[in-house]
Scaffold this motif. Structure first.
Motif, short mmCIF file in Angstrom:
data_model
loop_
_atom_site.label_atom_id
_atom_site.label_comp_id
_atom_site.label_asym_id
_atom_site.label_seq_id
_atom_site.Cartn_x
_atom_site.Cartn_y
_atom_site.Cartn_z
N LYS A 44 64.60 30.31 38.57
CA LYS A 44 63.22 29.96 38.22
C LYS A 44 62.48 31.23 37.81
O LYS A 44 62.88 31.91 36.87
CB LYS A 44 62.56 29.20 39.36
N ASP A 45 61.42 31.63 38.51
CA ASP A 45 60.67 32.82 38.12
C ASP A 45 60.89 33.98 39.08
O ASP A 45 60.03 34.86 39.23
CB ASP A 45 59.16 32.51 38.05
N VAL A 46 62.06 34.00 39.71
CA VAL A 46 62.34 35.03 40.71
C VAL A 46 63.62 35.78 40.35
O VAL A 46 64.65 35.16 40.05
CB VAL A 46 62.46 34.41 42.13
N TYR A 77 66.51 38.37 41.65
CA TYR A 77 67.17 38.90 42.85
C TYR A 77 68.00 40.11 42.44
O TYR A 77 68.76 40.06 41.47
CB TYR A 77 68.06 37.84 43.48
N ILE A 125 61.96 39.59 43.48
CA ILE A 125 60.86 40.03 42.62
C ILE A 125 60.33 38.86 41.79
O ILE A 125 61.10 38.12 41.17
CB ILE A 125 61.33 41.15 41.68
N ASP A 126 59.01 38.70 41.79
CA ASP A 126 58.35 37.72 40.93
C ASP A 126 58.34 38.27 39.51
O ASP A 126 57.73 39.30 39.24
CB ASP A 126 56.91 37.51 41.42
N ILE A 131 56.98 37.16 36.88
CA ILE A 131 55.70 37.01 36.17
C ILE A 131 54.79 38.19 36.48
O ILE A 131 54.24 38.83 35.57
CB ILE A 131 55.00 35.70 36.55
N SER A 132 54.66 38.53 37.75
CA SER A 132 53.76 39.62 38.15
C SER A 132 54.46 40.97 38.22
O SER A 132 53.82 42.02 38.16
CB SER A 132 53.14 39.30 39.51
N ASN A 136 55.92 41.91 40.94
CA ASN A 136 55.76 42.34 42.33
C ASN A 136 56.95 41.93 43.18
O ASN A 136 57.49 40.82 43.02
CB ASN A 136 54.48 41.74 42.94
N GLU A 137 57.34 42.80 44.10
CA GLU A 137 58.37 42.43 45.07
C GLU A 137 57.74 41.52 46.12
O GLU A 137 56.75 41.87 46.75
CB GLU A 137 58.95 43.68 45.75
N ILE A 138 58.32 40.33 46.29
CA ILE A 138 57.75 39.37 47.22
C ILE A 138 58.55 39.29 48.52
O ILE A 138 58.09 38.72 49.50
CB ILE A 138 57.64 37.97 46.58
#
Length: 272
Positions: A93-95, A97, A107-108, A110-111, A113-115
């Motif tokens: 999806k939008d993540v 790894y 990591i996202d 789109i942004s 950023n590490e989530i």
């Protein structure tokens, strides 16, 4: 005469089916500090490149992920920074790894950023990452001969005694894995079928190219085309000149992306 023509046509047909594949270089992007893995994303139409920028086992905070456009131009060399020695990449999806020595960074895309950052107990040298259709993440540890699994970012051991396991790819209901000089097909019950064996070096990168065929790289400088029947052809031998690490593949254009590791570049080839 008709029989001779028919035989000639059949011969031509068979030879075209088994014609040797080849790689034709398209471009090279240089000045990328120790690229280990390239991942093509059809959603973003970008190439994600893991950059070790140091030793493969060094927790030095120098690593990261760069973004390249499909023509090889650099979109963002420093898209992600502050990692250690990032290697395999996979997107669900939008993540994104990313395997990073003993942890998997989440990591996202789109942004940017590490989530999350998931430490894998007992891990020593996490290498490649793949994800099944349900979002379950598989990651290889080459030094411990294990494949780990992350379900909802909770790590556990999926399989042990997979010698020098590196490249992974989940397709349908099967996990494909490079175990040293062999290509394995593993079902959900962990039954192993050896699809091909006898690569000159241990396998590194693994990409399906359709009809049950695969491309396999060996870090030392070899690229193989593996047929569905287990036979394989050597496409490229650049041992002593450059490395051929964890490749990426663009299926609709038959473009192969090779990170050259110590040569600090990514080279694109067309598979013909």
């Amino acid at each position: 005469m008709k029989y001779l023509c028919l035989i000639a046509l059949l011969s031509l047909s068979v030879s075209s089916v088994w014609a040797q594949k080849k790689l034709v270089q398209l471009w090279e992007t240089k000045d990328l500090p120790v690229p280990e893995s390239v991942l093509f994303s059809p959603k973003t139409n970008l190439l994600y490149v893991s950059l070790i920028d140091g030793g493969g086992s060094d927790k030095d905070g120098k690593g990261g992920v760069a973004l390249l456009n499909l023509d090889g131009s650099v979109k963002d060399k420093n898209w992600i920074t502050g990692m250690d020695a990032p290697k395999g990449l996979a997107i669900y999806k939008d993540v994104l790894y990313v395997a990073d020595i003993t942890a998997v960074s989440v990591i996202d895309i789109i942004s940017g950023n590490e989530i999350d950052c998931v430490e894998v107990p007992g891990a020593v040298f996490l290498n490649d990452v793949t994800i099944d259709d349900n979002g379950v993440v598989y990651v290889s540890d080459t030094r411990t001969n294990k494949i780990h699994v992350l379900r909802d970012n909770q790590p556990s051991v999926f399989m042990e005694n997979v010698t020098n396991v590196n490249g992974l790819k989940f397709i349908g209901d099967y996990l494909y894995a490079l175990a040293g000089p062999e290509l394995w097909k593993i079902d959900r019950a962990k039954k192993v079928t050896v699809l091909a064996k006898g690569f000159e070096l241990g396998g590194d990168g693994l990409e399906p190219v359709g009809k049950g065929d695969f491309l396999v790289t060996c870090w030392g400088g070899l690229i193989y085309y593996v047929h569905a029947n287990g036979t394989f052809d050597l496409l490229l031998d650049v041992r002593g000149k450059m490395n051929t690490a964890d490749l990426g593949f663009h299926p609709s254009t038959n473009t192969v992306y090779i990170p050259t590791f110590n040569n600090n570049s990514v080279i694109a080839y067309r598979l013909e």
